[in-house]
Design a protein around this motif. Structure first.
Motif, PDB file in Angstrom:
ATOM      1  N   GLY A 136       0.863  -1.288  -0.306  1.00  0.00           N
ATOM      2  CA  GLY A 136      -0.071  -0.073   0.289  1.00  0.00           C
ATOM      3  C   GLY A 136       0.669   1.046   0.067  1.00  0.00           C
ATOM      4  N   LEU A 137       2.075   1.515   1.123  1.00  0.00           N
ATOM      5  CA  LEU A 137       3.182   2.385   0.607  1.00  0.00           C
ATOM      6  C   LEU A 137       3.289   2.702  -0.417  1.00  0.00           C
ATOM      7  N   LEU A 138       4.015   1.917  -0.982  1.00  0.00           N
ATOM      8  CA  LEU A 138       5.010   1.550  -2.774  1.00  0.00           C
ATOM      9  C   LEU A 138       4.309   1.642  -3.575  1.00  0.00           C
ATOM     10  N   ALA A 139       2.705   2.298  -3.378  1.00  0.00           N
ATOM     11  CA  ALA A 139       1.882   2.207  -4.519  1.00  0.00           C
ATOM     12  C   ALA A 139       1.430   3.350  -4.298  1.00  0.00           C
ATOM     13  N   CYS A 140       1.166   3.980  -3.018  1.00  0.00           N
ATOM     14  CA  CYS A 140       0.889   5.132  -2.776  1.00  0.00           C
ATOM     15  C   CYS A 140       1.453   5.868  -3.262  1.00  0.00           C
TER      16      CYS A 140
ATOM     17  N   GLU B 221     -13.027   3.570   3.786  1.00  0.00           N
ATOM     18  CA  GLU B 221     -11.938   3.212   4.961  1.00  0.00           C
ATOM     19  C   GLU B 221     -10.949   2.846   4.982  1.00  0.00           C
ATOM     20  N   ASP B 222     -10.187   3.461   3.100  1.00  0.00           N
ATOM     21  CA  ASP B 222      -8.644   2.700   3.185  1.00  0.00           C
ATOM     22  C   ASP B 222      -7.880   4.052   2.472  1.00  0.00           C
ATOM     23  N   SER B 223      -6.849   3.765   3.823  1.00  0.00           N
ATOM     24  CA  SER B 223      -6.249   5.026   3.994  1.00  0.00           C
ATOM     25  C   SER B 223      -5.067   5.409   3.001  1.00  0.00           C
ATOM     26  N   TYR B 224      -5.061   4.206   2.110  1.00  0.00           N
ATOM     27  CA  TYR B 224      -3.947   4.202   1.272  1.00  0.00           C
ATOM     28  C   TYR B 224      -4.680   3.918   0.143  1.00  0.00           C
ATOM     29  N   LEU B 225      -5.985   4.081  -0.160  1.00  0.00           N
ATOM     30  CA  LEU B 225      -6.241   5.472  -1.298  1.00  0.00           C
ATOM     31  C   LEU B 225      -7.155   6.773  -1.070  1.00  0.00           C
ATOM     32  N   ILE B 226      -7.301   6.720   0.427  1.00  0.00           N
ATOM     33  CA  ILE B 226      -7.721   7.874   0.811  1.00  0.00           C
ATOM     34  C   ILE B 226      -6.313   9.634   0.122  1.00  0.00           C
ATOM     35  N   VAL B 227      -5.753   8.603   1.099  1.00  0.00           N
ATOM     36  CA  VAL B 227      -4.079   9.875   1.477  1.00  0.00           C
ATOM     37  C   VAL B 227      -2.950  10.186  -0.572  1.00  0.00           C
ATOM     38  N   PRO B 228      -3.130   9.218  -1.362  1.00  0.00           N
ATOM     39  CA  PRO B 228      -2.197   8.890  -2.108  1.00  0.00           C
ATOM     40  C   PRO B 228      -3.240  10.403  -3.276  1.00  0.00           C
ATOM     41  N   ASN B 229      -4.876   9.537  -3.322  1.00  0.00           N
ATOM     42  CA  ASN B 229      -5.693  10.546  -4.629  1.00  0.00           C
ATOM     43  C   ASN B 229      -6.481  12.051  -3.733  1.00  0.00           C
TER      44      ASN B 229
END
Length: 221
Positions: free
Chosen positions: A128-132, A181-189
């Motif tokens: 998730g972090l890498l994808a972000c 409620e997925d922070s890996y989708l919220i933050v980068p987008n």
């Protein structure tokens, strides 16, 4: 109506717009083919697109999210095709080839990590972090030409269709991330939407027509 009630609609719309975003690269490549050159355009949006889609594909497989898996299979396929077209028409083939080798080595390293990491939660977190990170780099990649744009006062080298679609896609995946409620989708987008909006503002300030030869000559000199 609460957000969970529109989950299916938002996820479907996010997939459709993401595929359209990937397809917008055909307009950029069509221009390369017509001009018989990529000129000063950067291959980074395509290269980061491959890596970003690949990481999200692995993330989707690990999380068992069919929507993420489907859209990123399409993404990897199209971005790879665009990179091939870019390679054909660029005059910086050796530089692009080096970047491709680095990209392939990185992807192989990540795939190798998948086979040794036994903790699924830890794997999901790191993917998730890498994808972000790669998503943000993909959206911000056109910014590598920011100084050039400011100098020539022209946005010709920026891929407008891809940037515009990035804004819509980031907005929809941000909303989907809020629902899930997925922070890996919220933050980068969220950040990606802001970056895309900043890039779009350049098209309002500067024209997309080629810079004058005299200005280009003075910059090169």
């Amino acid at each position: 109506m609460i957000l969970s009630d529109i989950r299916g609609f938002v996820s479907t719309l996010a997939v459709i717009t993401t595929v359209l975003q990937f397809l917008s690269g055909t307009l950029v490549c069509k221009q390369y083919v017509s001009n018989r050159t990529t000129a000063e355009a950067s291959p980074l949006p395509f290269l980061f697109g491959i890596v970003s889609s690949g990481l999200w594909l692995l993330y989707g497989l690990t999380k068992h999210d069919d929507k993420i898996v489907l859209v990123n299979i399409i993404g990897v396929t199209l971005m790879t095709s665009y990179t091939v077209v870019f390679y054909i028409y660029t005059f910086k083939k050796s530089s692009l080839l080096k970047q491709i080798i680095i990209m392939v080595c990185f992807i192989l390293f990540v795939i190798g990590y998948l086979f040794v990491e036994e903790d699924n939660e830890e794997l999901l977190c790191r993917l998730g972090l890498l994808a972000c990170s790669l998503t943000l780099m993909t959206i911000a990649a056109p910014m590598s030409k920011l100084i050039y744009v400011l100098k020539v006062k022209s946005t010709e080298c920026l891929p407008f269709p891809m940037i515009l679609m990035s804004f819509f896609v980031s907005s929809l995946w941000f909303l989907y991330g809020v629902i899930e409620e997925d922070s890996y989708l919220i933050v980068p987008n969220f950040i990606g939407g802001v970056l895309a909006l900043m890039q779009l503002s350049l098209f309002v300030i500067y024209p997309s027509t080629p810079a004058s030869p005299s200005l280009l000559k003075s910059i090169i000199a």
